[in-house]
Design an enzyme around this catalytic site. Structure first.
Site, PDB file in Angstrom:
ATOM      1  N   GLU A  73      29.686 -47.254 102.152  1.00  0.00           N
ATOM      2  CA  GLU A  73      30.652 -47.704 103.156  1.00  0.00           C
ATOM      3  C   GLU A  73      29.927 -48.189 104.400  1.00  0.00           C
ATOM      4  O   GLU A  73      28.911 -47.616 104.809  1.00  0.00           O
ATOM      5  CB  GLU A  73      31.600 -46.580 103.576  1.00  0.00           C
ATOM      6  N   ASN A  81      35.116 -37.440  98.585  1.00  0.00           N
ATOM      7  CA  ASN A  81      34.820 -38.418  99.630  1.00  0.00           C
ATOM      8  C   ASN A  81      34.315 -37.689 100.869  1.00  0.00           C
ATOM      9  O   ASN A  81      34.966 -36.766 101.368  1.00  0.00           O
ATOM     10  CB  ASN A  81      36.083 -39.203  99.999  1.00  0.00           C
ATOM     11  N   GLU A  82      33.145 -38.086 101.334  1.00  0.00           N
ATOM     12  CA  GLU A  82      32.608 -37.609 102.611  1.00  0.00           C
ATOM     13  C   GLU A  82      32.786 -36.092 102.794  1.00  0.00           C
ATOM     14  O   GLU A  82      33.507 -35.631 103.675  1.00  0.00           O
ATOM     15  CB  GLU A  82      33.257 -38.368 103.769  1.00  0.00           C
ATOM     16  N   TRP A 108      38.062 -45.654 114.895  1.00  0.00           N
ATOM     17  CA  TRP A 108      38.092 -44.238 115.227  1.00  0.00           C
ATOM     18  C   TRP A 108      37.271 -43.875 116.463  1.00  0.00           C
ATOM     19  O   TRP A 108      37.296 -42.741 116.917  1.00  0.00           O
ATOM     20  CB  TRP A 108      37.646 -43.391 114.037  1.00  0.00           C
TER      21      TRP A 108
END
Length: 682
Positions: A316, A162-163, A324
């Protein structure tokens, strides 16, 4: 770049979208919820039109609560339930967030920051890509998942990690960096020569003396910093390819991907692109910015370009607010819809969100989700259902491509090298310049591809180089060939400055391009805060009323090029600021400064006119805040502004979203979109 050991399945995502239509869904984290919630989730997904969810991204601690102890029973249930409801799964390896026991038992798997502080477990991304122990555990859990689920009918894609964007400066990274350098340079003498280590007495006796660019008393050697960035991207890529290969070895034929993060500065996506079966990206534009819509369009053009024009996946995005940023502005339902349709317009065949159900606990408890804390009886969930219905109407665009006649050069190593400290100004930012140049074309409805320097440019009538600090011989040759065959070329300031090791090319600049642009320079200078006036010569017939320069300028002389404008005052008074040079069948423009928006737009208009490049509608410039782009047979018009806009549309069309006829003029309310198909083409 890591070797591809198994055949890619670049057609597999197209097959999936061809079956499902536009994919719609998001991250689903059932391990965070009790079992009785799962059925409600599946039923509400069906209601919303969700047909694809990503499962397992952060589930490692649930799947392997202790070393070697595996618990797949709950995941079996989830996959069976989703399949029973007709929902496809993008199954993720959970390796982005190791369980705490890994870092406790093996602290060498944890990353170290530039100050030598070892980070601890308790958040996410707590691993160093250099750690062999981490990678062995990651491959082990990926292999176990693949062997168990490779033939499960719900699993239609695989999602590794992920990322990717972790960085480490510790001893693990030092060891791997040295190995990488040995492979790259062969001998320490070659490295010393490439890095110019005689400056400041940095010459090394052996590779074992080299460290990552940790905190130092003063500036880091820019060549060392550049190579460490290359190494870090490679190390992260190796983490991906090791898990990808494990999945393939288990017999997987589904497409395998991971989620990029746009212009993420730690990964060279030109190197990564060939290793994924479908390009996927996470996008969180800040709509508090006045340029958010054009800036995210640039990211979407990058994603399409990385895949060679093939459809990509928006993996996403936020349906409302993120959690954030220091101050998180929510999206309206119209904005969330428009963001999704914009991605479809620029080539996406999957529109997904983070996440499906809003988390009750943890750091992302206030990050929006398709199903919010308040449940299904909410405006957010209603808007998700409406978006699902809209995407179903757009099945005719699935697989369609965006044809671009303009290429924009962009390269990660050049970006990295250009922003090292110790240069004429720190105000010249590569990405900011790419965004500005792209925005001018976005306003004109002109499609753009991002292009790696040195690539074949034969498909483009115009090529733009906003800021390429590093220009190598292959890139220079490709630019020359493009102009000679008839393309327009526009080169921005402070380009062609350095070689592949960040060493300055000696001679009049831009050394490898000066014959092509017909101009050469001897000095780069920071310009004062007050704008420097640029005076047009008579040859520049389309000059704006006011042309100004700022940030950085160059002391140039014309070596065969026609001078279109000169600096009017200041340190560079009288020197050429904008030039034009005919080469073969084409023309090259050179900008000796960062120009004001109006002046930049005028130069680009000249170059585009010379190349015969036009926008998607008859208007030279689209109405304010309106985006227009053609994907296949469909013309997308999106109004990002707050006022009603009118756009001239030649010929009779039908709007796929409203089923209304549009003839001659499209009227777009604030936040509205149309997807127009010519009626005779139906």
């Amino acid at each position: 770049m890591a070797a591809t050991l198994h055949p890619r399945r670049v057609d597999a995502f197209g097959e999936l979208a061809g079956e499902l239509g536009l994919c719609f869904g998001g991250d689903y984290n059932p391990e965070q919820w009790p079992r009785e919630i799962w059925r409600e989730d599946a039923e509400l997904m069906v209601r919303a039109g969700v047909n694809l969810v990503t499962v397992g991204v952060f589930s490692w601690a649930r799947l392997e609560p202790s070393p070697g102890e595996r618990d797949f029973g709950w995941l079996d249930e989830v996959l069976d339930l989703l399949h029973a409801h007709g929902i496809a799964v993008d199954l993720a390896t959970p390796t982005a967030s190791p369980p705490p026991w890994l870092g406790i038992l093996h602290p060498e798997t944890l990353p170290v920051n530039p100050d030598g502080v070892r980070l601890v477990a308790g958040s996410r991304n707590q691993f160093t890509p250099a750690s062999r122990v981490y990678r062995e555990h990651a491959v082990s859990i990926a292999t176990a998942m693949a062997e168990r689920y490779v033939d499960h009918p719900a699993v239609r894609m695989w999602h590794v990690g992920n990322e990717f964007g972790q960085i480490d400066f510790g001893d693990e990274a030092a060891r791997e960096f040295r190995l990488w350098l040995r492979e790259r340079y062969g001998t320490i003498e070659a490295l010393n020569d490439a890095w110019g280590t005689l400056v400041w007495a940095q010459r090394y006796r052996d590779f074992d003396e080299i460290l990552p660019p940790r905190r130092m008393p003063y500036l880091v050697n820019p060549a060392q910093s550049l190579d460490f960035r290359r190494y870090t991207s490679w190390a992260l890529q190796r983490v991906f390819t090791e898990q990808r290969d494990a999945i393939r070895e288990a017999g997987a034929t589904q497409p395998i991907t991971t989620n990029f993060m746009g212009f993420e500065p730690l990964t060279d996506l030109w190197e990564w692109a060939a290793d994924v079966d479908v390009i996927a990206d996470d996008q969180y534009p800040d709509h508090g910015s006045a340029t958010a819509s054009s800036d995210i369009a640039l990211v979407q053009d990058l994603m399409r370009s990385l895949g060679g024009g093939r459809p990509w996946a928006l993996m996403e995005q936020a349906v409302s607010a993120t959690s954030w940023r220091p101050h998180n502005l929510p999206k309206s339902a119209d904005r969330a819809r428009l963001d999704s349709l914009q991605a479809v317009a620029r080539g996406a065949d999957a529109i997904c969100f983070f996440q499906w159900r809003q988390a009750r606990t943890g750091a992302e408890r206030f990050h929006s989700a398709l199903l919010p804390h308040a449940g299904a009886d909410t405006e957010v969930f209603a808007s998700a259902c409406a978006l699902g219905a809209d995407l179903q109407k757009l099945r005719p665009v699935v697989g369609g491509r965006v044809a671009a006649s303009v290429g924009v050069l962009f390269d990660w190593p050049s970006w990295w090298a250009a922003e090292e400290p110790g240069r004429p100004t720190e105000r010249l930012r590569t990405l900011e310049q790419v965004q500005r140049w792209h925005r001018a074309l976005w306003r004109r409805g002109i499609a753009v591809d991002l292009v790696k320097p040195g690539a074949d440019l034969s498909a483009y009538a115009a090529v733009l180089v906003p800021h390429s600090y590093i220009v190598e011989t292959d890139a220079a040759a490709a630019l020359r060939a493009a102009v000679q065959r008839g393309a327009s070329l526009v080169v921005g300031p402070f380009s062609g400055v350095a070689d592949a090791h960040a060493g300055i090319l000696t001679g009049r600049s831009p050394v490898l391009l000066r014959d092509l642009v017909g101009v050469s320079g001897e000095e780069w200078v920071g310009l004062p805060d007050a704008p420097t006036r640029v005076a047009a010569e008579s040859a520049w017939t389309t000059a704006p009323a006011v042309a100004e320069a700022s940030v950085l300028g160059e002391r140039l002389r014309a070596d065969g090029a026609e001078v279109l404008a000169r600096f009017e005052d200041g340190h560079l008074a009288g020197a050429p600021a904008i030039t034009r040079h005919r080469v073969g069948e084409g023309t090259a423009w050179y900008l000796g400064a960062v120009l004001s928006d109006a002046a930049l737009a005028a130069v680009l208009d000249d170059a585009l006119d010379a190349a015969g490049v036009t926008g998607v509608v008859p208007d030279r410039v689209l109405p304010e805040d309106v985006e227009g782009i053609r994907r296949g047979d469909a013309l997308f018009l999106l109004n990002h502004g707050e006022g009603t806009r009118h756009v001239t549309v030649p010929g009779p069309h039908r709007d796929l979203l409203s089923d209304a006829d549009v003839d001659g003029q499209a009227t777009l309310a604030p936040g509205a979109a149309m997807v127009l198909i010519e009626r005779h083409a139906e």
